[in-house]
Design a protein around this motif. Sequence first.
Motif, PDB file in Angstrom:
ATOM      1  N   VAL A   1       0.831  -1.206   0.000  1.00  0.00           N
ATOM      2  CA  VAL A   1       0.000   0.000   0.000  1.00  0.00           C
ATOM      3  C   VAL A   1       0.862   1.252   0.000  1.00  0.00           C
ATOM      4  O   VAL A   1       0.608   2.209  -0.749  1.00  0.00           O
ATOM      5  N   VAL A   2       1.907   1.268   0.825  1.00  0.00           N
ATOM      6  CA  VAL A   2       2.762   2.464   0.925  1.00  0.00           C
ATOM      7  C   VAL A   2       3.455   2.762  -0.393  1.00  0.00           C
ATOM      8  O   VAL A   2       3.471   3.903  -0.865  1.00  0.00           O
ATOM      9  N   PHE A   3       4.005   1.728  -1.027  1.00  0.00           N
ATOM     10  CA  PHE A   3       4.769   1.962  -2.255  1.00  0.00           C
ATOM     11  C   PHE A   3       3.882   2.043  -3.496  1.00  0.00           C
ATOM     12  O   PHE A   3       4.182   2.798  -4.428  1.00  0.00           O
ATOM     13  N   LYS A   4       2.788   1.304  -3.504  1.00  0.00           N
ATOM     14  CA  LYS A   4       1.906   1.338  -4.666  1.00  0.00           C
ATOM     15  C   LYS A   4       1.211   2.677  -4.784  1.00  0.00           C
ATOM     16  O   LYS A   4       1.008   3.199  -5.887  1.00  0.00           O
ATOM     17  N   ARG A   5       0.816   3.249  -3.637  1.00  0.00           N
ATOM     18  CA  ARG A   5       0.113   4.520  -3.633  1.00  0.00           C
ATOM     19  C   ARG A   5       0.941   5.600  -2.954  1.00  0.00           C
ATOM     20  O   ARG A   5       0.400   6.542  -2.379  1.00  0.00           O
ATOM     21  N   GLY A   6       2.243   5.469  -3.016  1.00  0.00           N
ATOM     22  CA  GLY A   6       3.133   6.368  -2.285  1.00  0.00           C
ATOM     23  C   GLY A   6       2.992   7.827  -2.627  1.00  0.00           C
ATOM     24  O   GLY A   6       3.122   8.691  -1.757  1.00  0.00           O
ATOM     25  N   SER A   7       2.708   8.149  -3.874  1.00  0.00           N
ATOM     26  CA  SER A   7       2.652   9.553  -4.281  1.00  0.00           C
ATOM     27  C   SER A   7       1.536  10.326  -3.600  1.00  0.00           C
ATOM     28  O   SER A   7       1.626  11.535  -3.402  1.00  0.00           O
ATOM     29  N   THR A   8       0.468   9.631  -3.238  1.00  0.00           N
ATOM     30  CA  THR A   8      -0.661  10.300  -2.570  1.00  0.00           C
ATOM     31  C   THR A   8      -0.951   9.678  -1.202  1.00  0.00           C
ATOM     32  O   THR A   8      -2.051   9.813  -0.676  1.00  0.00           O
ATOM     33  N   PHE A   9       0.049   9.002  -0.651  1.00  0.00           N
ATOM     34  CA  PHE A   9      -0.151   8.301   0.616  1.00  0.00           C
ATOM     35  C   PHE A   9      -0.568   9.254   1.730  1.00  0.00           C
ATOM     36  O   PHE A   9      -1.548   9.024   2.443  1.00  0.00           O
ATOM     37  N   PHE A  10       0.166  10.322   1.894  1.00  0.00           N
ATOM     38  CA  PHE A  10      -0.109  11.243   2.997  1.00  0.00           C
ATOM     39  C   PHE A  10      -1.400  12.025   2.777  1.00  0.00           C
ATOM     40  O   PHE A  10      -2.058  12.427   3.732  1.00  0.00           O
ATOM     41  N   ALA A  11      -1.775  12.220   1.521  1.00  0.00           N
ATOM     42  CA  ALA A  11      -3.034  12.903   1.236  1.00  0.00           C
ATOM     43  C   ALA A  11      -4.210  12.078   1.754  1.00  0.00           C
ATOM     44  O   ALA A  11      -5.218  12.625   2.221  1.00  0.00           O
ATOM     45  N   ALA A  12      -4.083  10.748   1.691  1.00  0.00           N
ATOM     46  CA  ALA A  12      -5.160   9.880   2.161  1.00  0.00           C
ATOM     47  C   ALA A  12      -5.349   9.977   3.671  1.00  0.00           C
ATOM     48  O   ALA A  12      -6.440   9.713   4.180  1.00  0.00           O
ATOM     49  N   LEU A  13      -4.304  10.382   4.377  1.00  0.00           N
ATOM     50  CA  LEU A  13      -4.379  10.455   5.830  1.00  0.00           C
ATOM     51  C   LEU A  13      -5.241  11.609   6.318  1.00  0.00           C
ATOM     52  O   LEU A  13      -5.410  11.803   7.520  1.00  0.00           O
ATOM     53  N   THR A  14      -5.775  12.404   5.394  1.00  0.00           N
ATOM     54  CA  THR A  14      -6.712  13.464   5.786  1.00  0.00           C
ATOM     55  C   THR A  14      -8.134  12.942   5.911  1.00  0.00           C
ATOM     56  O   THR A  14      -9.012  13.654   6.392  1.00  0.00           O
ATOM     57  N   ASN A  15      -8.362  11.705   5.473  1.00  0.00           N
ATOM     58  CA  ASN A  15      -9.681  11.082   5.607  1.00  0.00           C
ATOM     59  C   ASN A  15      -9.939  10.772   7.085  1.00  0.00           C
ATOM     60  O   ASN A  15      -9.166  10.046   7.716  1.00  0.00           O
ATOM     61  N   PRO A  16     -11.015  11.301   7.673  1.00  0.00           N
ATOM     62  CA  PRO A  16     -11.265  11.105   9.115  1.00  0.00           C
ATOM     63  C   PRO A  16     -11.354   9.644   9.527  1.00  0.00           C
ATOM     64  O   PRO A  16     -10.911   9.277  10.627  1.00  0.00           O
ATOM     65  N   HIS A  17     -11.921   8.795   8.663  1.00  0.00           N
ATOM     66  CA  HIS A  17     -12.057   7.376   9.004  1.00  0.00           C
ATOM     67  C   HIS A  17     -10.696   6.696   9.031  1.00  0.00           C
ATOM     68  O   HIS A  17     -10.441   5.835   9.882  1.00  0.00           O
ATOM     69  N   ILE A  18      -9.825   7.090   8.123  1.00  0.00           N
ATOM     70  CA  ILE A  18      -8.466   6.556   8.114  1.00  0.00           C
ATOM     71  C   ILE A  18      -7.696   7.044   9.335  1.00  0.00           C
ATOM     72  O   ILE A  18      -6.972   6.274   9.981  1.00  0.00           O
ATOM     73  N   ILE A  19      -7.853   8.321   9.654  1.00  0.00           N
ATOM     74  CA  ILE A  19      -7.185   8.882  10.835  1.00  0.00           C
ATOM     75  C   ILE A  19      -7.571   8.107  12.085  1.00  0.00           C
ATOM     76  O   ILE A  19      -6.718   7.724  12.899  1.00  0.00           O
ATOM     77  N   PHE A  20      -8.869   7.848  12.233  1.00  0.00           N
ATOM     78  CA  PHE A  20      -9.356   7.110  13.398  1.00  0.00           C
ATOM     79  C   PHE A  20      -8.713   5.725  13.483  1.00  0.00           C
ATOM     80  O   PHE A  20      -8.194   5.327  14.536  1.00  0.00           O
ATOM     81  N   CYS A  21      -8.743   4.988  12.386  1.00  0.00           N
ATOM     82  CA  CYS A  21      -8.193   3.628  12.382  1.00  0.00           C
ATOM     83  C   CYS A  21      -6.685   3.622  12.653  1.00  0.00           C
ATOM     84  O   CYS A  21      -6.183   2.779  13.403  1.00  0.00           O
ATOM     85  N   ILE A  22      -5.985   4.566  12.064  1.00  0.00           N
ATOM     86  CA  ILE A  22      -4.536   4.641  12.245  1.00  0.00           C
ATOM     87  C   ILE A  22      -4.186   5.010  13.680  1.00  0.00           C
ATOM     88  O   ILE A  22      -3.328   4.378  14.314  1.00  0.00           O
ATOM     89  N   VAL A  23      -4.839   6.040  14.209  1.00  0.00           N
ATOM     90  CA  VAL A  23      -4.529   6.491  15.571  1.00  0.00           C
ATOM     91  C   VAL A  23      -4.786   5.380  16.582  1.00  0.00           C
ATOM     92  O   VAL A  23      -3.938   5.094  17.440  1.00  0.00           O
ATOM     93  N   PHE A  24      -5.945   4.731  16.473  1.00  0.00           N
ATOM     94  CA  PHE A  24      -6.247   3.673  17.442  1.00  0.00           C
ATOM     95  C   PHE A  24      -5.317   2.484  17.290  1.00  0.00           C
ATOM     96  O   PHE A  24      -4.760   1.989  18.270  1.00  0.00           O
ATOM     97  N   SER A  25      -5.147   2.002  16.060  1.00  0.00           N
ATOM     98  CA  SER A  25      -4.353   0.785  15.870  1.00  0.00           C
ATOM     99  C   SER A  25      -2.896   0.988  16.258  1.00  0.00           C
ATOM    100  O   SER A  25      -2.283   0.105  16.881  1.00  0.00           O
ATOM    101  N   LEU A  26      -2.303   2.141  15.942  1.00  0.00           N
ATOM    102  CA  LEU A  26      -0.893   2.364  16.257  1.00  0.00           C
ATOM    103  C   LEU A  26      -0.685   2.614  17.748  1.00  0.00           C
ATOM    104  O   LEU A  26       0.295   2.123  18.335  1.00  0.00           O
ATOM    105  N   THR A  27      -1.560   3.391  18.372  1.00  0.00           N
ATOM    106  CA  THR A  27      -1.402   3.610  19.812  1.00  0.00           C
ATOM    107  C   THR A  27      -1.651   2.322  20.589  1.00  0.00           C
ATOM    108  O   THR A  27      -0.963   2.045  21.588  1.00  0.00           O
ATOM    109  N   PHE A  28      -2.593   1.513  20.124  1.00  0.00           N
ATOM    110  CA  PHE A  28      -2.845   0.236  20.785  1.00  0.00           C
ATOM    111  C   PHE A  28      -1.670  -0.713  20.557  1.00  0.00           C
ATOM    112  O   PHE A  28      -1.270  -1.453  21.471  1.00  0.00           O
TER     113      PHE A  28
END
Length: 442
Positions: A367-394
């Motif tokens: 996922v990181v390398f296939k969509r790398g050019s717009t990877f960080f842009a996707a992190l503005t999606n609130p649902h993605i932010i929620f999943c990332i924040v919870f999964s990484l902190t957990f």
Amino acid sequence: MELRDFIVTPIVILIVYIVAYILRSRITDEITRPYFFPALTAKILGALALGFIYQFYYGGGDTYNFHSYGSRHIWEAFMDNPATGFKLLFSDGSSEVGIYKYSSLIPFFHDRSSFMLIRIAAIFDLFTFSSYSATAVCFAVISFIGLWMLFVAFYEVRPDLHKLIAIATLFIPSVVFWGSGLLKDTITLAGLGIATLLIKRIFLDRRINIFSVLLLLLCFYIIFSIKKYILLTYLPAIMIWVYATNLSKIRSMAFKVMMLPFVAAITVVSGYFAISQVGKDDSRYALDQLGNTAMVTAYDIAYLTGHDAGSTYSLGELDGSFGSLVKLSPQAINVSLFRPYIWEARNPLMLMSAMESLVLLSLTVYVVFKRGSTFFAALTNPHIIFCIVFSLTFAFAVGVSTFNFGTLSRYKIPLLPFYTLALILIYHENKDRNVEELESTE
């Protein structure tokens, strides 16, 4: 296994499927219906498999101890005297007056988190005649309900990705196995799934009713009573989810930029307040004690209570300070998500966990390398932010406080659906954006 298991369990399973068949048309549509019975069946098989593994591979363990030395005694109290049974069932563990005959036989009676699980199991025991396997099936049904609600929450966000969302929420092998039987993880996992859908309905969709609010509070109470540290990571994540979703609805980019610092401040303050309240009545989870609690828990699991659960691992030295935890955060997140590596497997269960970790690592890299050019842009999606924040902190929380691969494989299951959902949403968020950009240039 006892004779009652062979008699009661098939009857309970039959009742479960009859009720599920009646309810299926009311809670599914044409797209989600094909996943309903396979997911339910997977959870039931997972619960039964977990019981067999603990009995014939481990020779016992938590799941049998909670039942044989816990809920079974509450059931016996009900059979002898219902009044005594109710008193034992609703006891807070502080007094044994009138119930000592039974409470003295329960080694977990004064352990609030374990006794909460035992009380839940005892309620099912009343209907299953204290059959372990039948009660385990009831736990599987509770887990299925929770994960089905998690599936629905994200299906409503991206209905076009229903197949991938179903895999992430309903069919991850370790979640099916470790999150189905008579264990604490089953109940807390179900609570997270139910809470996630309710939060979406109440705070994002603005579909508020008293039943949803009360059920959400009940989920929080049960998770709080069994595993406080889950709320320590979940509450800040859902606050970010709610704030980010509301912020994303604002059309003016300039106003968004102006509001961002205020939203960030509110999120931090709210998260701090939530964490403080979670640890208020238990000094181990107070903010200034988290480092010491993680250290004690890690070394206890690695070298004492969890010694036989699998091979130990080390991330470095813990000195009880929060700073030592922060320094180990990259290693902790890595061990929760991507270890054990194949060469670290020491037994069949560890090998299964290692293969699953390898798949997760491969998907992450893809996922990181296939969509790398717009990877960080996707992190503005609130649902993605929620999943990332919870999964990484957990991942950080359990990775830095476990130090044992066998125990970690069970403790980390709440993060796996959310992390996998994040990968799915990131990949398709970027893919959709690329298609939109291509169409706009034509």
